[in-house]
Design an enzyme around this catalytic site. Structure first.
Site, PDB file in Angstrom:
ATOM      1  N   CYS A   1       0.861  -1.179   0.000  1.00  0.00           N
ATOM      2  CA  CYS A   1       0.000   0.000   0.000  1.00  0.00           C
ATOM      3  C   CYS A   1       0.900   1.232   0.000  1.00  0.00           C
ATOM      4  O   CYS A   1       2.106   1.144   0.175  1.00  0.00           O
ATOM      5  CB  CYS A   1      -0.863   0.029   1.259  1.00  0.00           C
TER       6      CYS A   1
ATOM      7  N   ARG B   1       1.329   1.319  -5.997  1.00  0.00           N
ATOM      8  CA  ARG B   1       1.614   0.405  -4.877  1.00  0.00           C
ATOM      9  C   ARG B   1       0.368  -0.366  -4.453  1.00  0.00           C
ATOM     10  O   ARG B   1       0.457  -1.328  -3.689  1.00  0.00           O
ATOM     11  CB  ARG B   1       2.175   1.185  -3.693  1.00  0.00           C
TER      12      ARG B   1
ATOM     13  N   TRP C   1      -3.852  -2.017  -1.145  1.00  0.00           N
ATOM     14  CA  TRP C   1      -3.875  -3.315  -1.831  1.00  0.00           C
ATOM     15  C   TRP C   1      -4.294  -4.285  -0.742  1.00  0.00           C
ATOM     16  O   TRP C   1      -3.524  -4.570   0.174  1.00  0.00           O
ATOM     17  CB  TRP C   1      -2.510  -3.676  -2.403  1.00  0.00           C
TER      18      TRP C   1
ATOM     19  N   ASN D   1       0.809   0.174   5.906  1.00  0.00           N
ATOM     20  CA  ASN D   1       1.285  -0.695   4.814  1.00  0.00           C
ATOM     21  C   ASN D   1       1.979  -1.881   5.469  1.00  0.00           C
ATOM     22  O   ASN D   1       2.944  -1.716   6.202  1.00  0.00           O
ATOM     23  CB  ASN D   1       2.276   0.062   3.912  1.00  0.00           C
ATOM     24  N   GLY D   2       1.479  -3.101   5.204  1.00  0.00           N
ATOM     25  CA  GLY D   2       2.100  -4.293   5.789  1.00  0.00           C
ATOM     26  C   GLY D   2       1.029  -5.250   6.285  1.00  0.00           C
ATOM     27  O   GLY D   2      -0.135  -5.144   5.923  1.00  0.00           O
TER      28      GLY D   2
ATOM     29  N   GLU E   1       8.837 -15.163 -19.085  1.00  0.00           N
ATOM     30  CA  GLU E   1       8.611 -13.743 -18.769  1.00  0.00           C
ATOM     31  C   GLU E   1       7.586 -13.156 -19.737  1.00  0.00           C
ATOM     32  O   GLU E   1       6.682 -12.418 -19.336  1.00  0.00           O
ATOM     33  CB  GLU E   1       9.934 -12.982 -18.821  1.00  0.00           C
TER      34      GLU E   1
ATOM     35  N   LYS F   1       3.989 -11.389 -18.660  1.00  0.00           N
ATOM     36  CA  LYS F   1       3.556 -10.069 -19.126  1.00  0.00           C
ATOM     37  C   LYS F   1       2.144 -10.134 -19.688  1.00  0.00           C
ATOM     38  O   LYS F   1       1.284  -9.321 -19.389  1.00  0.00           O
ATOM     39  CB  LYS F   1       4.528  -9.534 -20.180  1.00  0.00           C
TER      40      LYS F   1
ATOM     41  N   GLU G   1      -0.505 -10.769 -16.907  1.00  0.00           N
ATOM     42  CA  GLU G   1      -0.721  -9.621 -16.027  1.00  0.00           C
ATOM     43  C   GLU G   1      -1.575  -8.554 -16.695  1.00  0.00           C
ATOM     44  O   GLU G   1      -2.430  -7.956 -16.073  1.00  0.00           O
ATOM     45  CB  GLU G   1       0.624  -9.000 -15.654  1.00  0.00           C
TER      46      GLU G   1
ATOM     47  N   HIS H   1       6.243 -33.251 -24.524  1.00  0.00           N
ATOM     48  CA  HIS H   1       6.050 -34.160 -23.380  1.00  0.00           C
ATOM     49  C   HIS H   1       4.794 -33.809 -22.599  1.00  0.00           C
ATOM     50  O   HIS H   1       4.750 -33.941 -21.378  1.00  0.00           O
ATOM     51  CB  HIS H   1       7.288 -34.097 -22.470  1.00  0.00           C
TER      52      HIS H   1
ATOM     53  N   LYS I   1       2.570  -3.191  -7.192  1.00  0.00           N
ATOM     54  CA  LYS I   1       3.916  -3.044  -7.764  1.00  0.00           C
ATOM     55  C   LYS I   1       4.958  -3.830  -6.978  1.00  0.00           C
ATOM     56  O   LYS I   1       5.848  -4.411  -7.558  1.00  0.00           O
ATOM     57  CB  LYS I   1       4.324  -1.564  -7.776  1.00  0.00           C
TER      58      LYS I   1
HETATM   59  C1  AGP Z   1       6.372  -8.110 -12.804  1.00  0.00           C
HETATM   60  O1  AGP Z   1       5.748  -7.757 -14.032  1.00  0.00           O
HETATM   61  C2  AGP Z   1       5.384  -8.382 -11.725  1.00  0.00           C
HETATM   62  N1  AGP Z   1       4.675  -7.202 -11.413  1.00  0.00           N
HETATM   63  C3  AGP Z   1       5.925  -9.107 -10.525  1.00  0.00           C
HETATM   64  O2  AGP Z   1       6.125 -10.430 -10.947  1.00  0.00           O
HETATM   65  C4  AGP Z   1       7.258  -8.598  -9.915  1.00  0.00           C
HETATM   66  O3  AGP Z   1       8.312  -8.869 -10.810  1.00  0.00           O
HETATM   67  C5  AGP Z   1       7.511  -9.357  -8.621  1.00  0.00           C
HETATM   68  O4  AGP Z   1       6.470  -9.057  -7.722  1.00  0.00           O
HETATM   69  C6  AGP Z   1       8.863  -9.021  -7.978  1.00  0.00           C
HETATM   70  O5  AGP Z   1       8.891  -7.668  -7.617  1.00  0.00           O
HETATM   71  P1  AGP Z   1      10.316  -7.021  -7.236  1.00  0.00           P
HETATM   72  O6  AGP Z   1      11.158  -7.102  -8.478  1.00  0.00           O
HETATM   73  O7  AGP Z   1      10.028  -5.625  -6.812  1.00  0.00           O
HETATM   74  O8  AGP Z   1      10.900  -7.870  -6.127  1.00  0.00           O
END
Ligand code: AGP
Length: 605
Positions: free
Chosen positions: A2, A27, A74, A98-99, A478, A482, A485, A501, A600
């Protein structure tokens, strides 16, 4: 994760709180709220949804205050709703958090046993009640805060308002970041430098366990033991300009286009173009370790997997890569001569930070590849290996990813020379190749039109398979992440040689297969896999280079990226994959920069 902000200001605070929360929205963004001191009383405005909903609530019912706190959420405990939005209040106390308070259930039961009535499903509300109990027992606000902190287990960054103390905002941090901003006759606390950047450049980073009282004139900081401390005030250029989209439609588009610069700025800390040398900042000696253990989550994990391919093949140094959330709990059998390397854009991801601490507690040397140079990981690791990508606002990581891969590529060259696997001439040759990456990243951006032409094939799919061989395999994973997400389409990255396989059973005319394959030593093998897909009516999008395109089957839809040396193919071929996800997201009208359910940096487990 957050975002929180606290202002003891001299100007009306509502607009500044909203402006800051909008910058912190990356965030977390499922609900938001503010509280301000109005004529000796604390008033709140909260709303479910994005900051614009809170803005509407404030327009309908303005908050006439110069001191206040704000929060964008969040959700961890309690569904996204106005009632669960922060600030949470109890009696005279309002708290933005936040936490995660891990022992909140026991504390809630204890407080209810003393007649306390709860309004929300959040863990945060217990903090407000504990502080309010301390005030009711006659404690001063900071003493009541400290007593409450001593009851908590878990992670927190807090901003606290107390009715009757109009010139005071309190803060505290443990496991989640918090900074203090020093203005002219006004003071700030916030989740990060970006939060307070537009108000002041003078920033102090609180340490674990610190708690602080800010008023118009000063910040009184106390450490975990309650002793008064000073934290160094730094000049931080986290100005608002760094987080504007400019002429781009989304931060994701901007940050994909930032990559040539991000790569260049990052490599500047690792390679000497004149001498043709690669060196880890601080001169780490890779002969002193016999294994690397890379720890990361999400996109950073895939960067780590690419690092494994490069470091093992170039330097002959064994590299293990593991998602931090698994590593931290499995009692791994680590050898004392292992270097633990955390990779993280934010430097605050809870699982990665915990895994790094686990290794440090067992005497391993530690390093952190992070983009936030003042983050917890940056400060707790033995050595900091920075990425210099600049603030990454889009929840989807793009420029931080290629900056991480840039670092790992430079480290692979440095380790290879130190361990005698290559001589200085070969090092100069490899460094020269690596220094081509920013130019080729810029060139790769030109495939945007080719990508747009095939994005409809993916946008209409329910499932998509991404295939690659060698370092293109983690890159395929990766690329799949993308897409997931940004578009909510299910996608999976797979080793091209492994598809037969099992996953080949998924292939039909409705399942596009994205193959990322430069014309390298494995290209012929990958061509066979493409044929296997096409034999089952699977539509293929082949991301390759000119030489690969010349040998591709005519039915394949092509995206032709710049030809490059295999050493930097993971960098160059990341761009078409990122652009494909972006174009599909735009095609589907997605919330590209802030997709649903994401944040984020996940600073909770
Ligand atoms: C990346 O597109 C994602 N938002 C997520 O997987 C991110 O890479 C992951 O949460 C790690 O975050 P960080 O690099 O800040 O540790």
């Amino acid at each position: 994760m957050c975002g929180i902000i606290g202002i003891v200001g001299v100007e009306p605070v509502s607009g500044r709180l909203i402006e800051t929360l909008r910058r912190l929205e990356y965030r977390g963004y499922d609900s938001a709220g503010v509280a301000g001191v109005v004529g000796g009383h604390v008033e709140r405005r909260r709303a479910k949804g994005k900051i614009r909903e809170l803005e509407a609530a404030l327009a309908a019912q303005p908050l006439d205050a110069t001191v206040g706190i704000g929060h964008t959420r969040w959700a961890t405990h309690g569904a996204p709703s106005a009632g669960n939005a922060h600030p949470q209040t109890a009696g005279r106390v309002s708290v933005a958090h936040n936490g995660i308070i891990e022992n909140f259930a026991a504390l809630k039961a204890e407080l209810q046993g003393r007649g306390r009535v709860f309004q929300s499903d959040t863990d945060t509300e217990v903090v407000a009640h504990l502080i309010d109990e301390g005030l009711a027992a006659g404690q001063e606000p900071m003493a009541a805060l400290k007593a409450a902190l001593d009851r908590l287990t878990g992670a927190y960054a807090l901003a606290v308002l107390v009715e009757g103390h109009d010139d005071l905002v309190m803060g505290a941090r443990r496991g989640s970041p918090l900074v203090v901003g020093y203005g002219e006759g006004e003071m700030f606390i916030g989740s990060d430098a970006l939060a307070v950047g537009p108000f002041t450049k003078r920033i102090a980073y609180l340490e674990e366990g610190d708690h602080v009282a800010i008023d118009h004139g000063e910040a009184r900081i106390f450490d975990a033991a309650g002793a008064r401390v000073e934290r160094p005030i730094q000049l931080v250029a986290a100005s608002a300009a760094l987080v504007e989209k400019g002429n781009y439609r989304h931060f994701m588009e901007k940050e994909i286009h930032d990559q040539p610069d991000a790569c260049q700025h990052t490599l500047a800390s690792y390679v000497d173009p004149i001498a043709g040398r690669a060196e880890a900042p601080g001169g780490f000696d890779f002969q002193a370790v016999d294994r690397l253990q890379i720890l990361a989550c999400g996109t950073a994990y895939y960067a780590g997997l690419i690092g494994k391919y490069l470091i093992e093949s170039l330097a002959g140094l064994p590299v293990d890569v593991e998602v931090a959330s698994e590593f931290r709990y499995r009692e791994a059998a680590v050898s004392p001569d292992t270097l633990a390397v955390a990779i993280s854009q934010s430097g605050e991801t809870a699982d990665t930070l915990a895994a790094l601490r686990w290794c440090k507690e067992r005497g391993l040397a530690t390093a952190a590849v992070v983009n936030a140079h003042e983050s917890s990981m940056a400060r707790e690791a033995g050595v900091l290996w920075p990425t210099n990508a600049g603030p990454e606002i889009c929840v989807l990581s793009t420029k931080a990813f290629t900056a991480q891969v840039s670092v790992l590529t430079a480290l692979a060259i440095a380790a290879a020379r130190q361990r005698g696997r290559i001589d200085e001439a070969e090092e100069r040759r490899r460094v020269a190749i690596l220094l081509e990456a920013p130019r080729l990243l810029a060139q790769a951006l030109a495939v945007e039109d080719q990508v747009r032409a095939v994005s409809h094939l993916v946008a209409r799919a329910r499932d998509v398979l991404y295939l690659g061989r060698g370092a293109m395999f983690p890159l395929a994973m990766e690329g799949a992440l993308k897409l997931k997400e940004v578009s909510y389409i299910h996608a999976e990255g797979y080793a091209a040689g492994e598809m037969k396989h099992g996953p080949i059973a998924l292939i039909d005319e409705a399942t596009p297969v994205v193959v990322v394959a430069p014309s390298d030593a494995l290209f012929e093998k990958t061509l066979s896999n493409i044929s296997e897909v096409m034999a089952r009516e699977g539509p293929v999008i082949l991301i390759t280079d000119e030489a690969g395109a010349a040998r591709a089957p005519p039915e394949a839809k092509l995206v032709v990226a710049p030809a490059c040396d295999p050493l930097i193919a993971p960098l160059v071929f990341a761009v078409p994959l990122q652009l494909l996800a972006y174009q599909v997201g735009v095609f589907k009208g997605a919330d590209v920069d802030q997709p649903r359910n994401l944040a984020k940096s996940v600073t909770v487990e």
